[in-house]
Design a protein around this motif. Structure first.
Motif, PDB file in Angstrom:
ATOM      1  N   LYS A  13       0.845  -1.177   0.000  1.00  0.00           N
ATOM      2  CA  LYS A  13       0.000   0.000   0.000  1.00  0.00           C
ATOM      3  C   LYS A  13       0.887   1.235   0.000  1.00  0.00           C
ATOM      4  O   LYS A  13       1.999   1.212   0.516  1.00  0.00           O
ATOM      5  CB  LYS A  13      -0.904  -0.002   1.234  1.00  0.00           C
ATOM      6  N   SER A  14       0.402   2.329  -0.548  1.00  0.00           N
ATOM      7  CA  SER A  14       1.218   3.527  -0.700  1.00  0.00           C
ATOM      8  C   SER A  14       1.714   4.055   0.644  1.00  0.00           C
ATOM      9  O   SER A  14       2.804   4.591   0.741  1.00  0.00           O
ATOM     10  CB  SER A  14       0.420   4.619  -1.417  1.00  0.00           C
ATOM     11  N   TYR A  15       0.924   3.900   1.702  1.00  0.00           N
ATOM     12  CA  TYR A  15       1.350   4.445   2.975  1.00  0.00           C
ATOM     13  C   TYR A  15       2.439   3.604   3.651  1.00  0.00           C
ATOM     14  O   TYR A  15       2.962   3.968   4.687  1.00  0.00           O
ATOM     15  CB  TYR A  15       0.155   4.615   3.920  1.00  0.00           C
ATOM     16  N   ASP A  16       2.780   2.448   3.064  1.00  0.00           N
ATOM     17  CA  ASP A  16       3.845   1.621   3.624  1.00  0.00           C
ATOM     18  C   ASP A  16       5.199   1.931   3.003  1.00  0.00           C
ATOM     19  O   ASP A  16       6.192   1.308   3.357  1.00  0.00           O
ATOM     20  CB  ASP A  16       3.553   0.134   3.386  1.00  0.00           C
ATOM     21  N   ILE A  17       5.281   2.909   2.113  1.00  0.00           N
ATOM     22  CA  ILE A  17       6.470   3.097   1.310  1.00  0.00           C
ATOM     23  C   ILE A  17       7.714   3.362   2.153  1.00  0.00           C
ATOM     24  O   ILE A  17       8.802   2.937   1.819  1.00  0.00           O
ATOM     25  CB  ILE A  17       6.254   4.241   0.287  1.00  0.00           C
ATOM     26  N   GLU A  18       7.578   4.065   3.293  1.00  0.00           N
ATOM     27  CA  GLU A  18       8.742   4.390   4.096  1.00  0.00           C
ATOM     28  C   GLU A  18       9.293   3.176   4.841  1.00  0.00           C
ATOM     29  O   GLU A  18      10.405   3.215   5.344  1.00  0.00           O
ATOM     30  CB  GLU A  18       8.421   5.516   5.090  1.00  0.00           C
ATOM     31  N   ASP A  19       8.537   2.095   4.901  1.00  0.00           N
ATOM     32  CA  ASP A  19       8.968   0.928   5.650  1.00  0.00           C
ATOM     33  C   ASP A  19       9.383  -0.238   4.751  1.00  0.00           C
ATOM     34  O   ASP A  19       9.422  -1.377   5.180  1.00  0.00           O
ATOM     35  CB  ASP A  19       7.864   0.485   6.611  1.00  0.00           C
ATOM     36  N   ARG A  20       9.667   0.034   3.492  1.00  0.00           N
ATOM     37  CA  ARG A  20      10.221  -0.958   2.589  1.00  0.00           C
ATOM     38  C   ARG A  20      11.726  -0.992   2.781  1.00  0.00           C
ATOM     39  O   ARG A  20      12.369   0.047   2.817  1.00  0.00           O
ATOM     40  CB  ARG A  20       9.866  -0.624   1.141  1.00  0.00           C
TER      41      ARG A  20
ATOM     42  N   VAL B 275       7.323  -3.871   8.372  1.00  0.00           N
ATOM     43  CA  VAL B 275       8.450  -3.638   7.477  1.00  0.00           C
ATOM     44  C   VAL B 275       8.447  -4.725   6.402  1.00  0.00           C
ATOM     45  O   VAL B 275       8.112  -5.868   6.672  1.00  0.00           O
ATOM     46  CB  VAL B 275       9.800  -3.610   8.219  1.00  0.00           C
ATOM     47  N   GLN B 276       8.796  -4.369   5.179  1.00  0.00           N
ATOM     48  CA  GLN B 276       8.716  -5.292   4.055  1.00  0.00           C
ATOM     49  C   GLN B 276      10.015  -5.272   3.252  1.00  0.00           C
ATOM     50  O   GLN B 276      10.391  -4.246   2.690  1.00  0.00           O
ATOM     51  CB  GLN B 276       7.563  -4.891   3.135  1.00  0.00           C
ATOM     52  N   PRO B 277      10.750  -6.402   3.205  1.00  0.00           N
ATOM     53  CA  PRO B 277      11.970  -6.448   2.384  1.00  0.00           C
ATOM     54  C   PRO B 277      11.625  -6.458   0.899  1.00  0.00           C
ATOM     55  O   PRO B 277      10.615  -7.031   0.486  1.00  0.00           O
ATOM     56  CB  PRO B 277      12.624  -7.761   2.817  1.00  0.00           C
ATOM     57  N   VAL B 278      12.463  -5.815   0.093  1.00  0.00           N
ATOM     58  CA  VAL B 278      12.254  -5.698  -1.343  1.00  0.00           C
ATOM     59  C   VAL B 278      13.524  -6.148  -2.063  1.00  0.00           C
ATOM     60  O   VAL B 278      14.618  -5.728  -1.687  1.00  0.00           O
ATOM     61  CB  VAL B 278      11.919  -4.235  -1.730  1.00  0.00           C
ATOM     62  N   PRO B 279      13.418  -7.002  -3.097  1.00  0.00           N
ATOM     63  CA  PRO B 279      14.609  -7.487  -3.809  1.00  0.00           C
ATOM     64  C   PRO B 279      15.133  -6.479  -4.826  1.00  0.00           C
ATOM     65  O   PRO B 279      15.178  -6.739  -6.026  1.00  0.00           O
ATOM     66  CB  PRO B 279      14.103  -8.765  -4.480  1.00  0.00           C
ATOM     67  N   SER B 280      15.507  -5.291  -4.346  1.00  0.00           N
ATOM     68  CA  SER B 280      16.057  -4.235  -5.193  1.00  0.00           C
ATOM     69  C   SER B 280      17.136  -3.488  -4.416  1.00  0.00           C
ATOM     70  O   SER B 280      17.140  -3.482  -3.182  1.00  0.00           O
ATOM     71  CB  SER B 280      14.970  -3.240  -5.616  1.00  0.00           C
ATOM     72  N   VAL B 281      18.036  -2.850  -5.165  1.00  0.00           N
ATOM     73  CA  VAL B 281      19.087  -2.021  -4.581  1.00  0.00           C
ATOM     74  C   VAL B 281      18.630  -0.572  -4.599  1.00  0.00           C
ATOM     75  O   VAL B 281      18.123  -0.090  -5.616  1.00  0.00           O
ATOM     76  CB  VAL B 281      20.400  -2.168  -5.382  1.00  0.00           C
ATOM     77  N   ARG B 282      18.816   0.128  -3.475  1.00  0.00           N
ATOM     78  CA  ARG B 282      18.422   1.541  -3.440  1.00  0.00           C
ATOM     79  C   ARG B 282      19.419   2.379  -4.233  1.00  0.00           C
ATOM     80  O   ARG B 282      20.630   2.242  -4.096  1.00  0.00           O
ATOM     81  CB  ARG B 282      18.337   2.056  -1.996  1.00  0.00           C
ATOM     82  N   ASN B 283      18.872   3.269  -5.071  1.00  0.00           N
ATOM     83  CA  ASN B 283      19.671   4.162  -5.906  1.00  0.00           C
ATOM     84  C   ASN B 283      18.942   5.501  -6.031  1.00  0.00           C
ATOM     85  O   ASN B 283      18.821   6.074  -7.106  1.00  0.00           O
ATOM     86  CB  ASN B 283      19.878   3.519  -7.294  1.00  0.00           C
ATOM     87  N   THR B 284      18.446   6.008  -4.906  1.00  0.00           N
ATOM     88  CA  THR B 284      17.524   7.139  -4.887  1.00  0.00           C
ATOM     89  C   THR B 284      18.109   8.406  -5.486  1.00  0.00           C
ATOM     90  O   THR B 284      17.362   9.280  -5.949  1.00  0.00           O
ATOM     91  CB  THR B 284      17.069   7.414  -3.439  1.00  0.00           C
ATOM     92  N   ASP B 285      19.437   8.554  -5.504  1.00  0.00           N
ATOM     93  CA  ASP B 285      20.041   9.761  -6.052  1.00  0.00           C
ATOM     94  C   ASP B 285      19.863   9.870  -7.563  1.00  0.00           C
ATOM     95  O   ASP B 285      20.026  10.954  -8.134  1.00  0.00           O
ATOM     96  CB  ASP B 285      21.528   9.816  -5.715  1.00  0.00           C
ATOM     97  N   SER B 286      19.555   8.767  -8.219  1.00  0.00           N
ATOM     98  CA  SER B 286      19.340   8.784  -9.659  1.00  0.00           C
ATOM     99  C   SER B 286      17.942   9.299  -9.975  1.00  0.00           C
ATOM    100  O   SER B 286      16.963   8.885  -9.363  1.00  0.00           O
ATOM    101  CB  SER B 286      19.505   7.370 -10.242  1.00  0.00           C
TER     102      SER B 286
END
Length: 206
Positions: free
Chosen positions: A34-41, A119-130
């Motif tokens: 859900k969109s409100y869970d985004i900070e806890d991924r 909290v929800q683990p996600v199989p991706s690498v964070r690259n937020t600066d891009s």
């Protein structure tokens, strides 16, 4: 997309079971968020903070069937208390759990139990600066097999930085511990990046 270097596949008596590759499709698909869970991924490269204020980074998500989820990081990040999620440029946002399995030798490795459902683990690498590729899906696992290979780090302090493999058989020692068979890369991490994901890019259009 990226190739992950750290392999989330373990079969060791210290952990009492086999951990499987969580990044393939099949039955390891994560539920929609859900969109409100985004900070806890939790993404590879995010920060984790212990009760005493120490910082490390997330390496990858591991899972032991049927429903035990873990965050892999460096074993020297171990403390007895719980860990909190710290996304890039943020304060702690959610409680994760405790590190019950860890060691420093022969490899520096630990597993934090995900004990809280918010909290929800996600199989991706964070690259937020891009601006274009803020998350890099993890495609598969690769070995580091040659000098000159291009490798990148994602960690809470350095964010994403890249370099090239200089040696496949390096070593380090602090007078107490000796570690051999290390690959040496010409990039410098910052305190807090420990445990972060090491990866190489594939064609981002795939």
């Amino acid at each position: 997309m990226v190739d992950g270097i750290l392999k989330p596949l373990l079969d060791d008596d210290n952990f009492g079971g086999t951990f499987i590759d969580c990044f393939g499709p099949s039955d390891n698909e994560i539920p929609s968020l859900k969109s409100y869970d985004i900070e806890d991924r939790i993404l590879a490269g995010d920060g984790i903070r212990d009760y005493y204020g120490g910082n490390c980074s997330v390496g990858f998500w591991a899972r032991r069937q049927p429903n035990e989820n873990f965050i892999a990081t460096a074993g020297h990040c171990h403390t007895s208390g719980s860990y909190y999620l710290v996304p890039w440029n943020s304060t702690p946002t959610a409680l994760i759990g405790r590190m019950k399995n860890y060691f420093k030798e022969p490899i520096d490795f630990g597993l934090i139990n995900i004990e809280h459902s918010d909290v929800q683990p996600v199989p991706s690498v964070r690259n937020t600066d891009s601006a274009r590729y803020k998350e890099l899906p993890i495609k598969d696992i690769i070995p580091v097999s040659s000098n000159g290979a291009h490798l990148c780090l994602s960690g809470v302090k350095s964010h994403v930085k890249c370099g090239y493999v200089l040696a496949l058989n390096g070593f380090t020692s602090d007078g107490i511990y000796f570690r051999g068979n290390l690959f040496v890369v010409n990039l410098r991490s910052i305190q807090g990046d420990s445990g972060g994901s090491i990866f190489s890019y594939k064609n981002l259009m795939d």
